[in-house]
Design a protein around this motif. Sequence first.
Motif, short mmCIF file in Angstrom:
data_model
loop_
_atom_site.label_atom_id
_atom_site.label_comp_id
_atom_site.label_asym_id
_atom_site.label_seq_id
_atom_site.Cartn_x
_atom_site.Cartn_y
_atom_site.Cartn_z
N GLN A 77 43.62 44.11 27.19
CA GLN A 77 44.17 43.23 28.21
C GLN A 77 43.46 43.44 29.55
OE1 GLN A 77 46.90 40.80 27.74
NE2 GLN A 77 45.89 41.15 25.80
N PHE A 78 43.21 44.69 29.90
CA PHE A 78 42.49 44.98 31.14
C PHE A 78 41.11 44.34 31.13
CE2 PHE A 78 39.13 47.68 32.94
CZ PHE A 78 39.36 47.44 34.28
N GLU A 79 40.38 44.52 30.04
CA GLU A 79 39.02 43.97 29.95
C GLU A 79 39.05 42.44 30.06
OE1 GLU A 79 36.21 45.60 30.06
OE2 GLU A 79 37.07 47.62 29.83
N ALA A 80 40.01 41.81 29.40
CA ALA A 80 40.12 40.35 29.47
C ALA A 80 40.43 39.91 30.91
CB ALA A 80 41.20 39.86 28.52
N GLN A 81 41.36 40.59 31.57
CA GLN A 81 41.70 40.23 32.95
C GLN A 81 40.51 40.47 33.87
OE1 GLN A 81 44.01 42.75 35.70
NE2 GLN A 81 45.57 41.14 35.60
N TYR A 82 39.85 41.60 33.73
CA TYR A 82 38.70 41.94 34.57
C TYR A 82 37.62 40.86 34.44
CZ TYR A 82 34.89 44.76 36.52
OH TYR A 82 33.84 45.22 37.28
N ASP A 83 37.29 40.50 33.21
CA ASP A 83 36.26 39.48 32.98
C ASP A 83 36.71 38.12 33.54
OD1 ASP A 83 34.71 41.40 31.73
OD2 ASP A 83 35.23 40.73 29.70
N TYR A 84 37.97 37.77 33.33
CA TYR A 84 38.49 36.49 33.82
C TYR A 84 38.40 36.42 35.34
CZ TYR A 84 41.75 32.75 34.96
OH TYR A 84 42.32 31.61 35.49
N TYR A 85 38.90 37.44 36.02
CA TYR A 85 38.88 37.43 37.48
C TYR A 85 37.45 37.31 38.02
CZ TYR A 85 43.82 38.81 38.02
OH TYR A 85 45.18 38.86 38.02
N HIS A 86 36.53 38.04 37.41
CA HIS A 86 35.16 38.02 37.92
C HIS A 86 34.43 36.72 37.60
CE1 HIS A 86 35.97 42.23 38.72
NE2 HIS A 86 34.96 42.16 39.57
N SER A 87 34.84 36.02 36.55
CA SER A 87 34.20 34.74 36.26
C SER A 87 34.88 33.59 37.02
CB SER A 87 34.19 34.45 34.76
OG SER A 87 35.51 34.25 34.28
N MET A 88 36.20 33.64 37.17
CA MET A 88 36.93 32.54 37.81
C MET A 88 36.95 32.63 39.34
SD MET A 88 37.74 30.48 35.47
CE MET A 88 38.80 29.40 36.41
N TYR A 89 36.76 33.80 39.89
CA TYR A 89 36.86 33.99 41.34
C TYR A 89 35.55 34.53 41.90
CZ TYR A 89 41.80 33.18 40.51
OH TYR A 89 43.00 32.63 40.14
N GLN A 90 34.48 33.84 41.56
CA GLN A 90 33.19 34.25 42.08
C GLN A 90 33.20 34.12 43.59
OE1 GLN A 90 30.01 32.32 39.97
NE2 GLN A 90 30.79 32.98 38.00
#
Length: 172
Positions: free
Chosen positions: A55-68
Amino acid sequence: MDGLLLDNREVVSFRPITPNDRDILYQIYAGTRADEMNLVTEWSEEQKRTFLQQQFEAQYDYYHSMYQGALFLLILLDQQVAGRLYLQTRSETVRIVDIALLPAFRNRGIGQAILKRIQEDAAGAQLSVSIHVERYNPALQLYRRLGFKIISQEHPVYFLMEWKPQFHLPVK
């Protein structure tokens, strides 16, 4: 974001996250899910760790891709990692993508001081502040005390909350 001096003379400061911070970021994330994981009695501790890591990895990747272009910061209290703060300035709002403190640093005024600073900075730029807050997050009361209002209840898990600065027109 500049540092803050708390009433007890402790100093809150910030620094950009780096790839070397993933372990502490995982600990911060896991701390936000601890109460929930305590309710899951049928899983072993290893299963819980595996789930939280995924879950952490998914959130980390999501935040970094969606909130450039967002600020991804560690919160430091007297140079000790206390939490994380992710912010993105948009055309009309400062979006608090995420703010989380390690359990040992909660209920000490740190989050409130950070939120007030964000509000002050946003007001100076004539921007609102917005954040998604889980419906059962204990910090919901803090957001309300600081003037955040629920502007959307459409998501089953989160409220979208917003704070708007009060600008007073000069009296003629």
